[in-house]
Design a protein around this motif. Structure first.
Motif, PDB file in Angstrom:
ATOM      1  N   ASP A   1       0.823  -1.212   0.000  1.00 16.19           N
ATOM      2  CA  ASP A   1       0.000   0.000   0.000  1.00 16.19           C
ATOM      3  C   ASP A   1       0.857   1.262   0.000  1.00 16.19           C
ATOM      4  N   LEU A   2       2.111   1.124   0.414  1.00 12.10           N
ATOM      5  CA  LEU A   2       2.952   2.316   0.588  1.00 12.10           C
ATOM      6  C   LEU A   2       4.424   1.904   0.558  1.00 12.10           C
ATOM      7  N   ILE A   3       5.240   2.751  -0.111  1.00  6.47           N
ATOM      8  CA  ILE A   3       6.683   2.492  -0.147  1.00  6.47           C
ATOM      9  C   ILE A   3       7.411   3.728   0.380  1.00  6.47           C
ATOM     10  N   TYR A   4       8.280   3.525   1.352  1.00  3.68           N
ATOM     11  CA  TYR A   4       9.220   4.576   1.753  1.00  3.68           C
ATOM     12  C   TYR A   4      10.542   4.247   1.079  1.00  3.68           C
ATOM     13  N   PHE A   5      11.003   5.153   0.236  1.00  2.51           N
ATOM     14  CA  PHE A   5      12.197   4.900  -0.566  1.00  2.51           C
ATOM     15  C   PHE A   5      13.298   5.853  -0.087  1.00  2.51           C
ATOM     16  N   ASP A   6      14.351   5.305   0.499  1.00  5.34           N
ATOM     17  CA  ASP A   6      15.442   6.149   0.997  1.00  5.34           C
ATOM     18  C   ASP A   6      16.436   6.443  -0.112  1.00  5.34           C
ATOM     19  N   LEU A   7      16.694   7.719  -0.276  1.00  7.53           N
ATOM     20  CA  LEU A   7      17.639   8.171  -1.301  1.00  7.53           C
ATOM     21  C   LEU A   7      18.768   8.908  -0.589  1.00  7.53           C
ATOM     22  N   LYS A   8      20.011   8.546  -0.946  1.00  4.55           N
ATOM     23  CA  LYS A   8      21.104   9.107  -0.150  1.00  4.55           C
ATOM     24  C   LYS A   8      22.006  10.038  -0.950  1.00  4.55           C
ATOM     25  N   LEU A   9      22.547   9.510  -2.037  1.00  2.00           N
ATOM     26  CA  LEU A   9      23.585  10.268  -2.742  1.00  2.00           C
ATOM     27  C   LEU A   9      23.312  10.292  -4.245  1.00  2.00           C
TER      28      LEU A   9
ATOM     29  N   ASN B   1      15.826   2.205 -10.084  1.00  2.20           N
ATOM     30  CA  ASN B   1      14.632   1.615  -9.474  1.00  2.20           C
ATOM     31  C   ASN B   1      13.609   2.685  -9.103  1.00  2.20           C
ATOM     32  N   LEU B   2      14.085   3.813  -8.599  1.00  6.85           N
ATOM     33  CA  LEU B   2      13.131   4.881  -8.256  1.00  6.85           C
ATOM     34  C   LEU B   2      12.482   5.433  -9.529  1.00  6.85           C
ATOM     35  N   ARG B   3      13.296   5.579 -10.573  1.00 11.53           N
ATOM     36  CA  ARG B   3      12.753   6.085 -11.851  1.00 11.53           C
ATOM     37  C   ARG B   3      11.644   5.150 -12.353  1.00 11.53           C
ATOM     38  N   ARG B   4      11.915   3.855 -12.299  1.00 14.58           N
ATOM     39  CA  ARG B   4      10.934   2.886 -12.809  1.00 14.58           C
ATOM     40  C   ARG B   4       9.699   2.828 -11.917  1.00 14.58           C
ATOM     41  N   LEU B   5       9.913   2.939 -10.602  1.00 18.62           N
ATOM     42  CA  LEU B   5       8.758   2.942  -9.690  1.00 18.62           C
ATOM     43  C   LEU B   5       7.872   4.159  -9.938  1.00 18.62           C
ATOM     44  N   ALA B   6       8.518   5.318 -10.141  1.00 22.12           N
ATOM     45  CA  ALA B   6       7.753   6.550 -10.388  1.00 22.12           C
ATOM     46  C   ALA B   6       6.900   6.398 -11.646  1.00 22.12           C
TER      47      ALA B   6
ATOM     48  N   ILE C   1       5.600   3.393 -12.865  1.00 27.10           N
ATOM     49  CA  ILE C   1       4.538   2.369 -12.866  1.00 27.10           C
ATOM     50  C   ILE C   1       3.733   2.225 -11.576  1.00 27.10           C
ATOM     51  N   ALA C   2       4.275   2.705 -10.442  1.00 26.04           N
ATOM     52  CA  ALA C   2       3.599   2.417  -9.166  1.00 26.04           C
ATOM     53  C   ALA C   2       2.264   3.149  -9.078  1.00 26.04           C
ATOM     54  N   LYS C   3       1.263   2.417  -8.622  1.00 19.86           N
ATOM     55  CA  LYS C   3      -0.067   3.020  -8.439  1.00 19.86           C
ATOM     56  C   LYS C   3      -0.327   3.306  -6.956  1.00 19.86           C
ATOM     57  N   ILE C   4       0.707   3.132  -6.152  1.00 15.90           N
ATOM     58  CA  ILE C   4       0.593   3.411  -4.711  1.00 15.90           C
ATOM     59  C   ILE C   4       1.566   4.544  -4.378  1.00 15.90           C
ATOM     60  N   PRO C   5       1.408   5.211  -3.230  1.00 19.18           N
ATOM     61  CA  PRO C   5       2.348   6.281  -2.882  1.00 19.18           C
ATOM     62  C   PRO C   5       3.780   5.762  -2.713  1.00 19.18           C
ATOM     63  N   VAL C   6       4.717   6.486  -3.328  1.00 20.78           N
ATOM     64  CA  VAL C   6       6.140   6.195  -3.127  1.00 20.78           C
ATOM     65  C   VAL C   6       6.723   7.447  -2.473  1.00 20.78           C
ATOM     66  N   GLU C   7       6.990   7.360  -1.185  1.00 25.13           N
ATOM     67  CA  GLU C   7       7.472   8.547  -0.460  1.00 25.13           C
ATOM     68  C   GLU C   7       8.987   8.481  -0.339  1.00 25.13           C
ATOM     69  N   VAL C   8       9.635   9.492  -0.891  1.00 26.23           N
ATOM     70  CA  VAL C   8      11.105   9.523  -0.875  1.00 26.23           C
ATOM     71  C   VAL C   8      11.570  10.178   0.421  1.00 26.23           C
TER      72      VAL C   8
ATOM     73  N   ALA D   1      17.566  16.966  -5.670  1.00 26.56           N
ATOM     74  CA  ALA D   1      16.332  17.722  -5.949  1.00 26.56           C
ATOM     75  C   ALA D   1      16.072  17.789  -7.455  1.00 26.56           C
ATOM     76  N   VAL D   2      17.123  18.010  -8.231  1.00 25.82           N
ATOM     77  CA  VAL D   2      16.957  18.085  -9.696  1.00 25.82           C
ATOM     78  C   VAL D   2      16.520  16.718 -10.227  1.00 25.82           C
ATOM     79  N   PHE D   3      17.156  15.659  -9.733  1.00 25.47           N
ATOM     80  CA  PHE D   3      16.800  14.298 -10.163  1.00 25.47           C
ATOM     81  C   PHE D   3      15.329  14.017  -9.865  1.00 25.47           C
ATOM     82  N   LEU D   4      14.899  14.354  -8.658  1.00 31.01           N
ATOM     83  CA  LEU D   4      13.509  14.074  -8.256  1.00 31.01           C
ATOM     84  C   LEU D   4      12.526  14.910  -9.059  1.00 31.01           C
ATOM     85  N   ARG D   5      12.903  16.151  -9.320  1.00 29.36           N
ATOM     86  CA  ARG D   5      12.005  17.021 -10.101  1.00 29.36           C
ATOM     87  C   ARG D   5      11.815  16.444 -11.501  1.00 29.36           C
ATOM     88  N   ASP D   6      12.908  15.922 -12.077  1.00 30.41           N
ATOM     89  CA  ASP D   6      12.808  15.325 -13.423  1.00 30.41           C
ATOM     90  C   ASP D   6      11.872  14.111 -13.425  1.00 30.41           C
TER      91      ASP D   6
END
Ligand code: SF4
Ligand code: SF4
Length: 298
Positions: free
Chosen positions: A183-191, A211-216, A218-225, A244-249
């Motif tokens: 139902d929910l994914i917490y995705f830790d991003l470090k560097l 993996n985060l790019r691909r999840l963003a 296809i995932a139909k559930i919240p992916v919280e970074v 921040a730039v990566f996530l915005r893209d």
């Protein structure tokens, strides 16, 4: 046959690992070697021996631990118990005879059904608060088959499911075995920088970013970074702006930051962790604000 996983903690009544009242299950084993790891007892896939020297009083003890240790990892030197981790085979015999709990074996093997019944007992609280169960670690996705069976059972009982992941997993297996039951994914991003990732976590960050790019996509559930703020490593202006730039893209507009907590340093000696990173102060509100503004201004 019921598969088993090695679990080092089960925390009931947590509120930080997802919505409502939750139970968080900490699975052992992690592919990364972050120099600031807050849960060093979760790194090894099998048992870990904890030794708390402050609880050990050899002068007032018949030393059953030394007698129990066939590997000769425990010796008495200068009236102090010496623990040679190189020799230890994690058999756990010493922990069973130490009445002061100076030696303890962390973790236990649990089958899917055993774990399910341990967590499902709190279903009334989950239902009343919109809570559920969160799998954490270590890196819980290292136990993919076990989690698949566990989450399936939880979903069949109507329990909300979440995971905390460092993103280091096989995407094909993840999307097939776990995603349908989450139902929910917490995705830790470090560097954001690959060389820095190799230096500070022992691995390239490319699979994690992919993996985060691909999840963003296809995932139909919240992916919280979530970004752990580690002074001098992840909490630098260059890193935060790059993330921040990566996530915005990717179209991800919201992230949570996890301010540094130095309390893990107490675990260094207890679990024999070898790391040069020893930052021992909490971050100030101003430092945290500066980190957030760095990302907002990227
Ligand atoms: S570790 Fe436990 S059993 Fe061994 S000497 Fe210390 S107190 Fe005694
Ligand atoms: S876990 Fe086993 S090998 Fe390790 S110190 Fe204890 S008795 Fe010795």
């Amino acid at each position: 046959m019921d598969s088993k996983a090695y679990i080092f903690d089960i925390k009931r009544n947590t509120s930080e690992d997802g919505p409502g009242i939750r139970t968080t299950v900490f699975f052992k084993g992690c592919p990364l070697r972050c120099s600031w790891c807050q849960n060093p007892e979760g790194i090894a896939s099998g048992p870990s021996l904890s030794f708390r020297a402050e609880l050990c009083h050899p002068d007032d003890c018949e030393l059953p631990c030394i007698k129990a240790c066939k590997a000769k990892a425990l010796t008495l030197q200068d009236r102090q118990l010496r623990f040679d981790r190189e020799r230890c085979d994690q058999c756990g015999r010493c922990a069973t005879v130490c009445s002061r709990h100076a030696l303890e074996q962390v973790g236990l093997w649990l089958g899917v059904d055993e774990l399910f019944y341990r967590v499902a007992i709190d279903k009334p609280f989950f239902d009343a608060t919109g809570g559920g169960v969160t799998a954490s670690g270590g890196e819980c996705t290292m136990q993919m088959n076990f989690l698949h069976e566990f989450f399936k059972k939880l979903k069949a009982t109507g329990i909300h499911t979440a995971i905390e992941t460092n993103g280091m997993f096989n995407f094909g297996r993840f999307s097939r075995l776990l995603l349908p039951w989450l139902d929910l994914i917490y995705f830790d991003l470090k560097l954001i920088d690959e060389a820095a990732s190799i230096l500070h976590t022992g691995h390239s960050n490319r699979p994690i970013l992919d993996n985060l790019r691909r999840l963003a996509e296809i995932a139909k559930i919240p992916v919280e970074v979530r970004i752990p703020l580690i002074p001098g490593i992840t909490a630098t202006e260059a890193n935060l702006q790059g993330l921040a730039v990566f996530l915005r893209d990717l179209g991800i507009k919201q992230v949570n930051v996890l301010p540094y907590n130095p309390l893990w340093l107490d675990k260094l000696q207890r679990f024999g962790v070898d790391t040069e990173y020893r930052h021992d102060a909490f971050m100030s509100d101003a430092q945290i604000k500066h980190c957030i503004e760095s990302m907002q201004n990227a």
